[in-house]
Design a protein around this motif. Structure first.
Motif, PDB file in Angstrom:
ATOM      1  N   ALA A 148       9.748   1.254  -0.010  1.00  0.00           N
ATOM      2  CA  ALA A 148       8.499   0.432  -0.172  1.00  0.00           C
ATOM      3  C   ALA A 148       8.589  -1.270  -0.973  1.00  0.00           C
ATOM      4  O   ALA A 148       8.357  -1.933  -0.430  1.00  0.00           O
ATOM      5  N   TRP A 149       9.362  -0.621  -2.005  1.00  0.00           N
ATOM      6  CA  TRP A 149       9.603  -1.700  -2.909  1.00  0.00           C
ATOM      7  C   TRP A 149      10.650  -2.868  -2.190  1.00  0.00           C
ATOM      8  O   TRP A 149      10.072  -3.988  -2.278  1.00  0.00           O
ATOM      9  N   LEU A 156      18.392  -7.799  -7.840  1.00  0.00           N
ATOM     10  CA  LEU A 156      18.710  -7.294  -9.153  1.00  0.00           C
ATOM     11  C   LEU A 156      17.450  -5.913  -9.327  1.00  0.00           C
ATOM     12  O   LEU A 156      18.129  -4.920 -10.010  1.00  0.00           O
ATOM     13  N   ALA A 157      16.545  -6.335  -8.941  1.00  0.00           N
ATOM     14  CA  ALA A 157      15.497  -5.353  -9.501  1.00  0.00           C
ATOM     15  C   ALA A 157      15.652  -4.234  -8.744  1.00  0.00           C
ATOM     16  O   ALA A 157      15.373  -2.968  -9.018  1.00  0.00           O
ATOM     17  N   GLU A 158      15.770  -4.345  -7.348  1.00  0.00           N
ATOM     18  CA  GLU A 158      16.168  -3.038  -6.454  1.00  0.00           C
ATOM     19  C   GLU A 158      17.259  -2.178  -7.004  1.00  0.00           C
ATOM     20  O   GLU A 158      17.301  -0.954  -7.018  1.00  0.00           O
ATOM     21  N   LEU A 162       1.040  -1.126  -0.131  1.00  0.00           N
ATOM     22  CA  LEU A 162      -0.106  -0.115  -0.162  1.00  0.00           C
ATOM     23  C   LEU A 162       0.844   1.209   0.235  1.00  0.00           C
ATOM     24  O   LEU A 162       0.521   2.124  -0.678  1.00  0.00           O
ATOM     25  N   LEU A 163       2.105   1.256   0.714  1.00  0.00           N
ATOM     26  CA  LEU A 163       2.861   2.497   0.702  1.00  0.00           C
ATOM     27  C   LEU A 163       3.445   2.588  -0.489  1.00  0.00           C
ATOM     28  O   LEU A 163       3.692   3.686  -1.174  1.00  0.00           O
ATOM     29  N   LEU A 164       3.678   1.287  -1.445  1.00  0.00           N
ATOM     30  CA  LEU A 164       4.277   1.356  -2.674  1.00  0.00           C
ATOM     31  C   LEU A 164       3.441   1.925  -3.668  1.00  0.00           C
ATOM     32  O   LEU A 164       3.901   3.123  -4.491  1.00  0.00           O
TER      33      LEU A 164
END
Length: 516
Positions: A137-138, A171-173, A123-125
């Protein structure tokens, strides 16, 4: 202005429920599951109230709340409101289901805490108004989900899947963090709305778009790093439902939220079309060969996320948002009801005869599907609809043709034929109606699809040809299923063309060592 802070109330309520649950981590922790469910219901009510205030007051971004160097802000618009309502509603359903499903588990309280914490992070994301909050958030969502995937740490397959998911997540982050750094350096602000309003074509914008696309592809389990999503079945059913109906949408949300940045990089958009189109075809074919229900659903998620990525590549961002909503509701129900569905099928001792369509029936089905699409499109008006929207409708019609061929089979009863024609017409009409509704609701928030250039035309034609050939091959499969080559193809597809094995090898074989 204060109404813009309202979406923060939902995550705060869920974090309070998570903290309370963490203090009672054992089995049957009193009213902890019920309190978590009520917290999710309250968050859902907050989301609906925020959406209502958005309709009255219009979109906006709240002021930045700073505490200890960390800032919170809310971007309330059609995209965030839709995601807030969707995620909180699914979260409430999943937590309600968990109260019964996990009853008596040794760490039921801890499970409830991590479920509520994961939901709060999502929800924060989706409501983030600044890049720092989005990135934090992610990462928090990924870390909380990892704890849920390891709910049964004694299971080697669960440890292997969680580790692969962790590698992909890091990796995504990294890609998202690099994209945020580029956008902040380029625009001198972390405010997402200000960045989107000031986007201009350029080398740095293209670099940011490429990094965003990479983060989204990794988060959406796109080929060739899709394997982790098919291996997380050791987690409890509520975790699968929350993952496949909620968390997996983070990649699509990222592309939709930064639609203006993506449109400034046509080459990156073309890559999304090719990657999403290939993964959608690949995942859809593999799905048909899976004997286990949950594994088949996982491959379905890969294919659906890929189709959504392709929609974003075609600049159909309102339709991609609509796709997220429809897929989330369907997939949550599919995972939570999978056990009952298996029991119902097993109870059928004598299934009825299957009508096998001939080649002539297949041609009739495709002809009828296209005719229905053209007729309804003409009645509703093709004017004002982008070429990409019309082409996407043709691809969806290929799926309708697969439905029609069952009714057109020579052995099919007349009632079945009539029903399939009615269903095909309803699907076609629904596509145009929902497409118009999505564009209307997101007007002013998401950009319209631009007129296609030579590259876009080439990709549209390639997509139509690829999906068309695959649809015909799938429709005629009963006619050539007995050929020896079909058996070999089925084996290779059931193993995902061994792409996951290559991913394991790239990880140094540690996953296999953990399973040993």
């Amino acid at each position: 202005m204060f109404y813009l802070f309202l979406p923060l109330l939902g995550p705060l309520i869920l974090l309070a429920a998570a903290f309370h649950a963490s203090r009672h981590p054992g089995p049957r922790p009193g009213r902890v599951p019920q309190l978590a469910e009520q917290a999710a219901l309250a968050a859902s009510g907050v989301a609906v109230a925020a959406a209502a205030l958005l309709a009255v007051n219009g979109p906006g971004t709240s002021p930045l709340i700073r505490a200890l160097g960390v800032g919170l802000s809310v971007r309330l618009d059609a995209v965030s409101a839709t995601m807030l309502v969707l995620v909180s509603f699914i979260g409430w359903i999943v937590l309600r289901y968990s109260a019964t499903c996990m009853d008596g588990e040794p760490r039921q309280g801890a499970f409830t805490a991590w479920m509520a914490g994961t939901l709060a992070s999502v929800l924060l994301l989706v409501s983030a108004g600044n890049l720092i909050q989005l990135l934090v958030a992610w990462a928090a969502t990924s870390l909380a989900l990892n704890r849920l995937l390891l709910f049964y740490p004694e299971r080697a397959t669960a440890r292997r899947a969680a580790r692969k998911k962790a590698v992909v997540s890091r990796l995504a982050e990294g890609a998202l963090g690099a994209a945020a750094a580029v956008l902040i350096a380029l625009h001198g602000t972390t405010d997402i709305a200000a960045i989107l309003a000031a986007v201009e074509p350029g080398a740095l914008t293209i670099a940011a778009a490429l990094l965003l696309a990479l983060a989204a592809a990794l988060a959406s389990a796109q080929f060739p790093v899709h394997g982790w999503l098919t291996e997380v079945m050791e987690a409890p059913a509520p975790v699968s439902a929350l993952l496949h109906a909620g968390v997996i949408n983070a990649g699509g949300f990222l592309l939709i939220r930064f639609a203006d940045v993506m449109l400034a990089a046509p080459g990156v958009m073309a890559l999304l079309v090719m990657l999403g189109g290939f993964t959608a075809l690949f995942g859809g074919l593999v799905m048909l060969t899976q004997p286990a229900v949950k594994t088949s659903l996982a491959w379905s998620t890969i294919a659906q996320m890929a189709f959504m990525v392709m929609q974003c590549g075609l600049a159909l961002f309102p339709l991609a948002l609509l796709h997220i909503v429809a897929h989330s509701l369907y997939k949550a129900h599919a995972f939570l009801s999978a056990g009952e569905a298996v029991r119902n099928v097993a109870a059928i001792r004598r299934p009825g005869p299957v009508a096998v369509p001939s080649a002539r029936n297949v041609l009739q089905a495709f002809g009828a599907a296209i005719a229905i699409y053209v007729l309804i499109g003409a009645l509703s008006g093709f004017d004002g609809k982008s070429v990409q929207t019309i082409a996407l409708g043709v691809i969806l019609i290929f799926g309708v043709a697969y439905l029609l061929e069952q009714g057109f089979a020579d052995a099919a009863p007349g009632a079945l034929t009539r029903r399939t024609v009615i269903y095909a017409a309803a699907v076609s009409a629904s596509y145009f109606l929902l497409q118009a509704a999505a564009q209307h609701l997101t007007a002013g928030t998401l950009p319209a699809a631009p007129a296609p250039g030579p590259l876009e035309w080439a990709l549209i034609i390639l997509a139509l040809q690829s999906f068309g050939v695959t649809a015909v091959a799938q429709a005629t499969f009963p006619l050539w299923a007995t050929h020896p080559a079909a058996a070999g193809l089925r084996v290779h597809l059931s193993n995902g063309l061994y792409a996951n094995a290559v991913f394991d090898k790239l990880l140094g074989g540690r996953s296999k060592q953990e399973a040993a």
